[in-house]
Motif scaffolding. Sequence first.
Motif, PDB file in Angstrom:
ATOM      1  N   TRP A  19      68.129  41.855  44.997  1.00  0.00           N
ATOM      2  CA  TRP A  19      66.732  41.914  44.585  1.00  0.00           C
ATOM      3  C   TRP A  19      66.485  43.187  43.789  1.00  0.00           C
ATOM      4  O   TRP A  19      67.357  44.064  43.712  1.00  0.00           O
ATOM      5  CB  TRP A  19      65.794  41.828  45.798  1.00  0.00           C
ATOM      6  CG  TRP A  19      65.803  43.016  46.716  1.00  0.00           C
ATOM      7  CD1 TRP A  19      65.005  44.124  46.639  1.00  0.00           C
ATOM      8  CD2 TRP A  19      66.634  43.205  47.870  1.00  0.00           C
ATOM      9  NE1 TRP A  19      65.291  44.990  47.666  1.00  0.00           N
ATOM     10  CE2 TRP A  19      66.284  44.462  48.435  1.00  0.00           C
ATOM     11  CE3 TRP A  19      67.628  42.469  48.475  1.00  0.00           C
ATOM     12  CZ2 TRP A  19      66.902  44.978  49.589  1.00  0.00           C
ATOM     13  CZ3 TRP A  19      68.251  42.978  49.626  1.00  0.00           C
ATOM     14  CH2 TRP A  19      67.882  44.214  50.156  1.00  0.00           C
TER      15      TRP A  19
ATOM     16  N   GLU B 165      63.602  46.319  43.200  1.00  0.00           N
ATOM     17  CA  GLU B 165      62.387  46.974  43.706  1.00  0.00           C
ATOM     18  C   GLU B 165      61.703  47.723  42.575  1.00  0.00           C
ATOM     19  O   GLU B 165      62.367  48.301  41.717  1.00  0.00           O
ATOM     20  CB  GLU B 165      62.770  47.973  44.812  1.00  0.00           C
ATOM     21  CG  GLU B 165      63.243  47.281  46.073  1.00  0.00           C
ATOM     22  CD  GLU B 165      63.945  48.239  47.039  1.00  0.00           C
ATOM     23  OE1 GLU B 165      63.933  49.463  46.794  1.00  0.00           O
ATOM     24  OE2 GLU B 165      64.512  47.743  48.021  1.00  0.00           O
TER      25      GLU B 165
ATOM     26  N   ILE C 247      55.622  50.758  46.458  1.00  0.00           N
ATOM     27  CA  ILE C 247      56.837  49.968  46.218  1.00  0.00           C
ATOM     28  C   ILE C 247      56.521  48.485  46.426  1.00  0.00           C
ATOM     29  O   ILE C 247      55.747  48.135  47.321  1.00  0.00           O
ATOM     30  CB  ILE C 247      57.959  50.364  47.200  1.00  0.00           C
ATOM     31  CG1 ILE C 247      57.988  51.883  47.394  1.00  0.00           C
ATOM     32  CG2 ILE C 247      59.309  49.853  46.739  1.00  0.00           C
ATOM     33  CD1 ILE C 247      58.792  52.310  48.598  1.00  0.00           C
TER      34      ILE C 247
ATOM     35  N   SER D 263      58.402  44.242  45.761  1.00  0.00           N
ATOM     36  CA  SER D 263      59.465  43.389  45.243  1.00  0.00           C
ATOM     37  C   SER D 263      59.072  41.943  45.535  1.00  0.00           C
ATOM     38  O   SER D 263      59.627  41.296  46.405  1.00  0.00           O
ATOM     39  CB  SER D 263      60.798  43.731  45.919  1.00  0.00           C
ATOM     40  OG  SER D 263      61.825  42.943  45.401  1.00  0.00           O
TER      41      SER D 263
ATOM     42  N   ILE E  67      51.076  44.223  48.327  1.00  0.00           N
ATOM     43  CA  ILE E  67      51.075  44.937  49.611  1.00  0.00           C
ATOM     44  C   ILE E  67      51.067  43.972  50.796  1.00  0.00           C
ATOM     45  O   ILE E  67      50.721  44.336  51.916  1.00  0.00           O
ATOM     46  CB  ILE E  67      49.880  45.935  49.729  1.00  0.00           C
ATOM     47  CG1 ILE E  67      48.547  45.229  49.476  1.00  0.00           C
ATOM     48  CG2 ILE E  67      50.062  47.111  48.802  1.00  0.00           C
ATOM     49  CD1 ILE E  67      47.345  46.061  49.885  1.00  0.00           C
ATOM     50  N   GLY E  68      51.483  42.750  50.581  1.00  0.00           N
ATOM     51  CA  GLY E  68      51.525  41.762  51.663  1.00  0.00           C
ATOM     52  C   GLY E  68      50.189  41.067  51.839  1.00  0.00           C
ATOM     53  O   GLY E  68      49.189  41.457  51.207  1.00  0.00           O
ATOM     54  N   HIS E  69      50.149  40.048  52.700  1.00  0.00           N
ATOM     55  CA  HIS E  69      48.948  39.230  52.921  1.00  0.00           C
ATOM     56  C   HIS E  69      48.427  38.646  51.616  1.00  0.00           C
ATOM     57  O   HIS E  69      47.242  38.338  51.503  1.00  0.00           O
ATOM     58  CB  HIS E  69      47.799  40.029  53.565  1.00  0.00           C
ATOM     59  CG  HIS E  69      48.141  40.637  54.880  1.00  0.00           C
ATOM     60  ND1 HIS E  69      48.553  39.906  55.957  1.00  0.00           N
ATOM     61  CD2 HIS E  69      48.146  41.923  55.273  1.00  0.00           C
ATOM     62  CE1 HIS E  69      48.778  40.714  56.969  1.00  0.00           C
ATOM     63  NE2 HIS E  69      48.559  41.949  56.590  1.00  0.00           N
TER      64      HIS E  69
ATOM     65  N   LYS F 203      68.996  46.153  44.157  1.00  0.00           N
ATOM     66  CA  LYS F 203      69.676  46.343  45.446  1.00  0.00           C
ATOM     67  C   LYS F 203      70.599  45.163  45.715  1.00  0.00           C
ATOM     68  O   LYS F 203      70.320  44.035  45.319  1.00  0.00           O
ATOM     69  CB  LYS F 203      68.646  46.425  46.570  1.00  0.00           C
ATOM     70  CG  LYS F 203      67.740  47.662  46.531  1.00  0.00           C
ATOM     71  CD  LYS F 203      68.269  48.754  47.411  1.00  0.00           C
ATOM     72  CE  LYS F 203      67.390  49.981  47.414  1.00  0.00           C
ATOM     73  NZ  LYS F 203      66.370  49.933  48.440  1.00  0.00           N
TER      74      LYS F 203
ATOM     75  N   GLY G  15      69.112  46.124  55.032  1.00  0.00           N
ATOM     76  CA  GLY G  15      68.320  44.886  55.048  1.00  0.00           C
ATOM     77  C   GLY G  15      68.834  43.826  54.085  1.00  0.00           C
ATOM     78  O   GLY G  15      68.063  43.021  53.578  1.00  0.00           O
TER      79      GLY G  15
ATOM     80  N   LYS H  39      64.006  54.097  48.760  1.00  0.00           N
ATOM     81  CA  LYS H  39      64.195  53.924  50.207  1.00  0.00           C
ATOM     82  C   LYS H  39      65.324  52.955  50.479  1.00  0.00           C
ATOM     83  O   LYS H  39      65.425  51.951  49.840  1.00  0.00           O
ATOM     84  CB  LYS H  39      62.910  53.365  50.824  1.00  0.00           C
ATOM     85  CG  LYS H  39      61.667  54.114  50.431  1.00  0.00           C
ATOM     86  CD  LYS H  39      61.311  55.144  51.444  1.00  0.00           C
ATOM     87  CE  LYS H  39      60.105  55.936  51.008  1.00  0.00           C
ATOM     88  NZ  LYS H  39      59.279  56.431  52.034  1.00  0.00           N
TER      89      LYS H  39
END
Lengths: 260, 415
Positions: free
Chosen positions: A79, A81, A93, A95, A110-112, A131, A178, A260
Motif C-alpha cells: 500500500w 501512505e 496520515i 491510505s 480519518i475513518g468513519h 509499504k 501490519g 510510522k
Amino acid sequence: MISRRSFCKKSLLIAGGLAIPLSCLELFDPKRLLAEKDQKGPRWVFLVDTRKCVGCGFCVKGCKVENEVPYDANVTRTWVERYVVTNDGKTHIDSPKGARDGFPNKGIDIGHGKLEEIKDDDIDKAFFVPKLCNQCDNPPCVQVCPVGATYQTADGVVLVDRSWCIGCGYCIMGCPYGVRFFHPVFHVAEKCNFCYHRITKGMQTACVDSCAFGARRVGNLRDPEDPVTKVIMTERVNVLKEEYGTKPQVFYLGLSKEVK
Amino acid sequence: MVHGEAWTIKEFFTYPNEYIYWTIQIVMYPFMTGLVAGAFVLSSLYHVFGVKQLKGIARFSLVFSFALLPVAMLPLLMHLQQPLRGIEVMMTPHFTSAIAAFGIVFSTYGMIVASELWFVFRKHFVETALALKRVEGRTALQQGQYVLFSVLTLGAWDVSHEALEADERAVKKLAAAGIPVACFLHGYAGFIFGSVKANALWMTPLMPVIFICSAVVSGIALCILTYILTMEIRKQLARRHRLAHPELPSMEELKSAEAHVVAMTSRYLLMFMVAAITLELLDLIFRGYTAVKSWDILRSVIYERDFVNIFVIQYGLGNLVPFVLFMIPGLTIRRAAVGTMLVLVGVFMMRWNVVIGGQAFSSSFSGFMHYVLPIWPDSMETLKEGFFGAMIVAVVPFCIFYVLNKVMPVFKETH
C-alpha cells in the motif's frame, strides 16, 4: 499370556527401537545438508525511493491483480501512505483502500467515512511512502508460527504455505509492520512475498513493473554489481522500525522522521 | 468481507490490513485456562500442603478442573480460520512458537489430572463395580455401568488399607508435580501475549506472572461459587429425600460444612488477589514512569478510551468491591457468592482489556480500532467469534462436570 508389566516393557522397547532409525534418517538427509552448505544464492532486497513516489497507486493495483488478492477486499499486500505535515507540527496520515485508486480526495481520511480538510497554506511538507513486507532477516512471524507454515527461504524471502497454515493469527499479531492479513478466499495468513514466482525466474515484481516513476526496485544484496546493492551500500538509506530488531530488508531513500 | 471487518471500527490512521483479529474467543481462552489452573492449585493446597480445612472443596475443584480442561482448547479451535488443521499444533509443533508448547503442556497436565483423579476415585470404581457385579439380572443400563466401572479400575481391584495408602501417596506426588505444570500451562498463555514484541501493551515480562496470579484468583473464585451453588442444590435435595433416607446429612450439617469451607477458601482467594492486583498496578506504574515511545498511545487507550472497562469494571467492580466484601468480618454465604461473582467479572475484564485493549491501537501509533462484539450472528464467523460462541464455551464445562460427577461423585466420601 503376556503379563501387563512385560507388555508395557516390550511396547516401550519397540517404540524406542523404531524411533532411533527414524531420527537417523532425519539427521543424514543429504538434500538438506547440501542446501545448508550452499550459501551462494541471492539475498533479495527491496529499495523504495520515497522522493519519486507520486501516490498513483498503480503498484497496489498491479499487486492485487498479480497475486489473487480480491480487488475490492479491504486488505492488500502492499500500500501507499500519504503524509501531510502542517505548520503546527502535526502529521496527518492516510491510505484510503491502501491507495488502490490513488488519492482521489484532497482531504485526509480519518475513518468513519470522514475527511479532514487541510488548507494549502497550512502545509509544511507532504510526501508518499509505499509499504510492503520487509522480508526481515529476523522475522518475528516465522518465529511465532506454531506449525511452521510461515518460513524463510535461503534467499531471505518469507513465504506462507497455504496448505499448512491453521489460521491462528499469531503471525499477524507478531508483525510490527501490519503487513499480514487473512486471505478472504483461502482463509489463511497472507502477505507480500516479493512476487517470489517472478523474481526467481529473473523477472521484476508486479509492483516494480507497475511503477512508472522508478520508486520501487528489487535487487540481490549478494551481487555487488546489482544497481540496487550499489545504492544500498553507497547512499544513505534507512529502514522502518529498526528498534524491533527484525532487521528489515526493505530500504528507503529519503525517509522522513514522521513515517510510522 | 475480510476477516475482522465485521466487528472493527477504525479511527484516524491505521495500516490498511489492521483489524481486531483476536476476538472474544481469545479472551475466553486465557479465562478458561486460568480457571483450569486455578481450580487445580486450590485442590493441591489440600493434597500437597495438607490444608485440612479445604478437604471439602479439594476433590470438587479437582474434578471441576478436569471438566474445564477440554474447554481450554475449545475457544482456540473456534477462533482458527482453518479449524480442521488445528491438530497440526500437536502433530507438527514449531518450537520457536509459544503456541507450540500448548500441545505438550496441555497433554502433560491432562495426564497428571487424569491419573490423580484415578487414584482419588479408584476405591469408588472398585466398590461400584463389585456392587454391580453382585446384582442378579442386570438391566442394560446396569450392565453398561458395570462395564464402565470395571474398565475404570484398570484391573487394579485391591482396596486393602495398604493399597489405599499407596493411592494417597501417589495423589500427593501427582498434585505436587501438577502445581508447576498448572502454573506453566497458564504462564505460557501469558507468554503468548507477553512475547509479542510488536504490541506495546502486551510486551512485558510480567505478563506470564500476572496471568498466573489472576488465574489462581479466578479458579478459586469459580470453585467457591460453584461449590455454593451445588451445596444449595444439595440442601434442597436433602430436604426432599431425608424422609425416605435418614442417613443423608441434614440441612444444618450441610450448611455448616459449606460456611466453613467458603470462609477458609476465601482467605486464599484474598491472598492471591493482592498478588495479582499488585503486579498489574506495578506494570501500569512502570509503563507510565518509563514512558517509552508507545506510552502516548497507551495512555490514551488506558486512561481515556478504555477507562470504564479498566478502572470502573475491572479494578473497581471486579477487585475493590469484592475485596471489601470479603474483608468485612462475618462472611456470609450470600456475600461470598456476590463477591466471587464480581471477582470472576473482574478477571474476565482483565483478559478482555489485555486482549481487546492490546488491539485497540494501531501499530502505526496514529490510529485506533474499536471492537463491536457481534451479538446476533449473521454468518458462521460472527457466530463463532461473537456472543453465542463465547456462551457455548462458558456453558460446556458445566455440562462436562455434570457427566463427570455421575462417574466420580465429588461429594461422596470414598477414603
